[in-house]
Design a protein around this motif. Structure first.
Motif, PDB file in Angstrom:
ATOM      1  N   HIS A 122     -10.960  44.953  17.449  1.00 33.31           N
ATOM      2  CA  HIS A 122     -11.682  44.963  16.172  1.00 33.31           C
ATOM      3  C   HIS A 122     -10.749  44.414  15.100  1.00 33.31           C
ATOM      4  O   HIS A 122      -9.700  45.003  14.837  1.00 33.31           O
ATOM      5  CB  HIS A 122     -12.083  46.387  15.784  1.00 33.31           C
ATOM      6  CG  HIS A 122     -12.975  47.061  16.775  1.00 33.31           C
ATOM      7  ND1 HIS A 122     -14.342  46.928  16.732  1.00 33.31           N
ATOM      8  CD2 HIS A 122     -12.690  47.861  17.833  1.00 33.31           C
ATOM      9  CE1 HIS A 122     -14.874  47.633  17.716  1.00 33.31           C
ATOM     10  NE2 HIS A 122     -13.892  48.205  18.401  1.00 33.31           N
TER      11      HIS A 122
ATOM     12  N   ASP B 224     -15.008  41.739  22.746  1.00 32.24           N
ATOM     13  CA  ASP B 224     -15.220  42.703  23.819  1.00 32.24           C
ATOM     14  C   ASP B 224     -14.748  42.120  25.146  1.00 32.24           C
ATOM     15  O   ASP B 224     -15.377  41.216  25.696  1.00 32.24           O
ATOM     16  CB  ASP B 224     -16.704  43.062  23.886  1.00 32.24           C
ATOM     17  CG  ASP B 224     -17.015  44.152  24.894  1.00 32.24           C
ATOM     18  OD1 ASP B 224     -16.128  44.485  25.717  1.00 32.24           O
ATOM     19  OD2 ASP B 224     -18.141  44.674  24.872  1.00 32.24           O
TER      20      ASP B 224
ATOM     21  N   ARG C  64     -19.412  35.078  11.728  1.00 33.52           N
ATOM     22  CA  ARG C  64     -20.037  34.308  10.655  1.00 33.52           C
ATOM     23  C   ARG C  64     -19.450  34.597   9.270  1.00 33.52           C
ATOM     24  O   ARG C  64     -19.127  33.701   8.523  1.00 33.52           O
ATOM     25  CB  ARG C  64     -21.540  34.555  10.657  1.00 33.52           C
ATOM     26  CG  ARG C  64     -22.254  33.752   9.625  1.00 33.52           C
ATOM     27  CD  ARG C  64     -23.741  33.944   9.742  1.00 33.52           C
ATOM     28  NE  ARG C  64     -24.364  32.829   9.075  1.00 33.52           N
ATOM     29  CZ  ARG C  64     -25.439  32.246   9.468  1.00 33.52           C
ATOM     30  NH1 ARG C  64     -26.062  32.659  10.535  1.00 33.52           N
ATOM     31  NH2 ARG C  64     -25.938  31.237   8.799  1.00 33.52           N
TER      32      ARG C  64
ATOM     33  N   THR D 236     -18.384  39.395  24.840  1.00 41.15           N
ATOM     34  CA  THR D 236     -19.111  39.067  23.608  1.00 41.15           C
ATOM     35  C   THR D 236     -18.132  38.966  22.451  1.00 41.15           C
ATOM     36  O   THR D 236     -17.070  39.578  22.456  1.00 41.15           O
ATOM     37  CB  THR D 236     -20.178  40.134  23.241  1.00 41.15           C
ATOM     38  OG1 THR D 236     -19.534  41.393  23.081  1.00 41.15           O
ATOM     39  CG2 THR D 236     -21.256  40.237  24.291  1.00 41.15           C
TER      40      THR D 236
ATOM     41  N   THR E  59     -18.647  39.193  18.232  1.00 39.06           N
ATOM     42  CA  THR E  59     -19.605  39.410  17.153  1.00 39.06           C
ATOM     43  C   THR E  59     -18.898  39.412  15.809  1.00 39.06           C
ATOM     44  O   THR E  59     -17.725  39.739  15.718  1.00 39.06           O
ATOM     45  CB  THR E  59     -20.359  40.746  17.329  1.00 39.06           C
ATOM     46  OG1 THR E  59     -19.407  41.806  17.422  1.00 39.06           O
ATOM     47  CG2 THR E  59     -21.223  40.741  18.571  1.00 39.06           C
ATOM     48  N   GLY E  60     -19.630  39.024  14.792  1.00 40.50           N
ATOM     49  CA  GLY E  60     -19.140  39.111  13.424  1.00 40.50           C
ATOM     50  C   GLY E  60     -18.415  37.900  12.901  1.00 40.50           C
ATOM     51  O   GLY E  60     -17.886  37.938  11.801  1.00 40.50           O
TER      52      GLY E  60
ATOM     53  N   ILE F 213     -14.683  41.158  13.002  1.00 40.93           N
ATOM     54  CA  ILE F 213     -14.907  40.413  14.241  1.00 40.93           C
ATOM     55  C   ILE F 213     -14.533  41.325  15.397  1.00 40.93           C
ATOM     56  O   ILE F 213     -13.455  41.925  15.417  1.00 40.93           O
ATOM     57  CB  ILE F 213     -14.092  39.108  14.281  1.00 40.93           C
ATOM     58  CG1 ILE F 213     -14.527  38.190  13.130  1.00 40.93           C
ATOM     59  CG2 ILE F 213     -14.266  38.401  15.627  1.00 40.93           C
ATOM     60  CD1 ILE F 213     -13.740  36.900  13.027  1.00 40.93           C
ATOM     61  N   CYS F 214     -15.446  41.433  16.338  1.00 35.48           N
ATOM     62  CA  CYS F 214     -15.256  42.299  17.497  1.00 35.48           C
ATOM     63  C   CYS F 214     -15.213  41.438  18.754  1.00 35.48           C
ATOM     64  O   CYS F 214     -16.147  40.683  19.024  1.00 35.48           O
ATOM     65  CB  CYS F 214     -16.402  43.306  17.561  1.00 35.48           C
ATOM     66  SG  CYS F 214     -16.294  44.416  18.963  1.00 35.48           S
TER      67      CYS F 214
END
Length: 114
Positions: free
Chosen positions: A88, A81, A73, A68, A70-71, A78-79
């Motif tokens: 991170h 995985d 946007r 995944t 995320t972040g 931003i992560c």
């Protein structure tokens, strides 16, 4: 594993990521991953670029894509995985707010020079 960790570190350094920390969580019982990388960029553009460089090099050099992301946007955090390694990438103020290093201070912390 070591090759992956070195590639992630090198990818962060490619885009001049700052305050790079690696947290080894392997000895913790309820760990979400084996390792965390935490770093920051001076702008949301740099945060996004660091995350993009890690993704690009992991895919091209090791044929790995994150489970995944995320972040992306707003690019304050931003992560990425990768199952056993989580990267991170923070904007400085966001990093201070979440204090991720303090949260996982039971891990073995390695700090890298710029």
């Amino acid at each position: 594993m070591e090759e992956r960790l070195e590639l992630i570190l090198d990818s962060i350094r490619d885009i001049k990521g700052k305050n790079i920390v690696r947290i080894d969580l392997r000895h913790l019982h309820d760990r979400p991953a084996e390792f965390f990388f935490v770093c920051e960029g001076d702008s949301t553009t740099q945060v996004s670029s660091i995350a993009g460089q890690v993704q690009k090099r992991m895919k091209v050099e090791l044929n790995e894509v994150p489970k995944t992301v995320t972040g992306g946007r707003h690019a304050n955090w931003i992560c990425l995985d990768y199952f056993d390694v989580v990267v991170h990438v923070f904007y400085p103020e966001t990093r201070k707010f979440y204090e991720l290093e303090d949260l996982w201070s039971d891990g073995v912390v390695t700090t890298y020079d710029q």
